[in-house]
Scaffold this active site. Structure first.
Site: not given
Length: 422
Positions: A247, A333, A335, A357, A362
Site C-alpha cells: 500500500v 502526518d 494520511r 512495507s 499501515k
C-alpha cells in the site's frame, strides 16, 4: 471598452439542494451495506437533476473543478452524459461478503464498477448514474524492472513479464465515496462534528453537510486510488494463494522524478519486483497507490519542510525529521490510514502473506480491520539513497518495522546528522 460591447451578466436562478423542496423525494434511497445492490440503491451525484441527487458533492473528486471550468468556458455541454458503451470492467470483481458489512467499507462504493449492469433499470428511468471505479488491462514499463532482468533477479516469462521488460497488469481506478456515519465511527468522532468540520474547512463549499443530515454519502474533492494487480484478480480473495502487496502513498517528486531525498520510488519499484516474482511463483501481487501527496499535507508544504530541514542548525537530522514537519504543518502526518483497508476488503482480501512495507501505521490499520498479515518485507539497505538515510532512520526510531526489531543507535543517528540534501 464601449458599454455596448460588454456582455450582460448571466441571469439564472440558483437553487441550492439545501432549499426546501430540493430533497431526495425523487431520488433512490441509499441503504449503505445492503447485500443486494437494488436495496442498497445507486449513487446519483449529477449536478443537472438536483431533485434526483442523493449524495453530497460531485463525481471525479478534485477534477470536478476542471469539469466546471470546461462548462463555464463552453467546451463541455452542461448536463453531458457519458456514453458508457464498451467501458465495462475487463475483470469482474466480487461481490464479496465484505461488501455487505456497513462498517467494513465506508470510503468507496463496492458497486462503483458495475453500475451499468446492476442499475440498468435506474438508468433506463433517466437517472444519471456514473461509475466510480474502472477496471482495465495495461502494461507497466519501468527502468528498474529492466535492470532487474539484466541482473537476473527477474526472468521474462511471456505472461507476467514480457520480452520488452514490461509487466502485464490489471489496473483499477477508484474514486472516493464516503458514507459519513461510517467514516465518523472509524475516526471515533460524532457524525455532526465531522460534517461541521468538513463544511468549515472547505470554506463552506458543501452546505448540505450541515443542512441535510438525510444525505449520508459524500463525494469528497480529493484524489482517489489506482490498483495494479499482477496475476489473476480473483486470486486476491483466495487466502490459499500467496499474496504480495504494498500500500503506497503518493510521492510525486520521488515516484515520478526520482528524487533522492526519500525512499518512496525505491520502495515502490522494489515492491513491484516482489509482486512480479510472486505472480511468477504462482501467487498474486498488488500495488495499491493512493493520492496523498506529502503525507496528505500537499506538495507546497512538503517543499517548505524540505527547506526547513536543510537550513536548520546542524543540517538535516533524523532526530528533528518529524519535528520540522510539525512546525510547518501543525501535524506530522495527515494520511490517516484508517480508511486505507477499505479497498483491500473490496477486493475480498483476507490474508496478505507478504506485506512490502515498514510502516507501523499501515500494518496496524490492516490487521486492525481483520486482515491477517504474514511476513513483512523491508526495503533492502542497498536501495536506500544516501540522502534518504535521514528519513529511514527517523522512521525506524519512530516505530517502523525492521526484521530484528532494532532501533537506530547513536552512531546511526550521528552518521546521518547534518547530511547534505542537495
Amino acid at each position: 471598452m464601449p458599454a455596448e460591447s460588454v456582455s450582460p451578466p448571466l441571469l439564472r436562478h440558483i437553487r441550492l439542494t439545501s432549499h426546501r423542496g430540493q430533497g431526495p423525494a425523487g431520488a433512490p434511497a441509499i441503504r449503505w451495506g445492503a447485500a443486494d445492490p437494488q436495496e442498497r440503491g445507486p449513487l446519483v451525484g449529477t449536478t443537472t437533476q438536483r431533485g434526483q441527487r442523493n449524495v453530497i458533492g460531485t463525481h471525479s473528486g478534485s477534477y470536478g473543478v476542471y469539469r466546471a471550468l470546461a462548462v463555464a468556458a463552453g467546451n463541455l455541454p452542461r448536463g453531458h452524459r457519458a456514453d458508457l458503451t464498451n467501458t465495462s470492467p475487463t475483470d469482474p470483481i466480487g461481490p464479496y461478503p465484505q461488501w455487505s458489512d456497513a462498517r467494513r467499507i465506508v470510503s468507496i462504493d463496492p458497486w462503483g464498477a458495475s453500475v451499468q449492469q446492476v442499475y440498468a433499470g435506474h438508468l433506463a428511468q433517466g437517472y444519471d448514474i456514473r461509475p466510480t471505479i474502472a477496471v482495465t488491462k495495461a502494461r507497466v514499463h519501468l527502468p528498474e524492472i529492466k535492470q532487474a532482468i539484466a541482473f537476473q533477479r527477474l526472468a521474462v516469462d511471456g505472461r507476467f513479464l514480457l520480452a520488452d521488460a514490461s509487466a502485464a497488469v490489471t489496473k483499477i481506478a477508484i474514486e472516493p465515496v464516503w458514507w459519513l456515519p461510517g467514516v465518523a465511527e472509524r475516526f471515533g468522532v460524532a457524525e455532526a462534528e465531522l460534517r461541521r468540520v468538513l463544511f468549515e474547512e472547505t470554506g463552506g463549499m458543501y452546505p448540505e453537510l450541515v443542512t441535510r443530515s438525510d444525505l449520508e454519502v459524500f463525494l469528497p474533492p480529493i484524489g482517489g486510488q489506482t490498483l495494479y494487480v499482477f496475476g489473476d484478480v480473483r486470486d486476491l480473495a483466495n487466502p490459499e494463494v500467496t499474496l504480495t502487496a504494498r500500500v503506497h502513498d503518493e510521492c510525486n517528486g520521488s515516484d515520478v522524478f526520482g528524487s533522492d531525498i526519500c525512499t518512496c520510488r525505491p520502495y515502490l519499484t522494489h515492491a513491484i519486483e516482489e509482486c512480479i516474482q510472486g505472480a511468477q511463483a504462482g501467487g498474486v501481487g498488488l500495488i495499491a497507490y493512493s493520492r496523498k501527496e506529502g503525507r496528505a499535507l500537499g506538495e507546497v508544504t512538503k517543499f517548505l519542510v524540505y527547506n526547513a530541514r536543510k537550513r536548520q542548525e546542524g543540517g538535516d537530522r533524523a532526530d528533528k525529521y518529524f519535528l520540522r514537519t510539525e512546525c510547518v504543518a501543525g501535524v506530522q502526518d495527515m494520511r490517516f490510514q484508517e480508511l486505507m483497508p477499505d479497498v483491500l476488503h473490496w477486493l475480498g482480501i483476507r490474508r496478505i502473506h507478504r506485506l512490502v512495507s515498514m510502516s507501523n501505521d499501515k500494518y496496524d490499520a490492516i490487521t486492525g480491520s481483520g486482515i491477517e498479515v504474514g511476513e513483512r518485507v523491508k526495503i533492502p539497505d542497498a536501495l536506500v539513497p544516501a540522502d534518504a538515510r535521514v528519513e529511514i532512520e527517523a522512521k525506524i526510531a519512530a516505530g517502523y518495522f525492521t526484521p530484528d526489531g532494532r532501533l537506530p543507535s547513536e552512531d546511526d543517528l550521528a552518521q546521518v546528522k547534518g547530511r547534505s540534501l542537495e
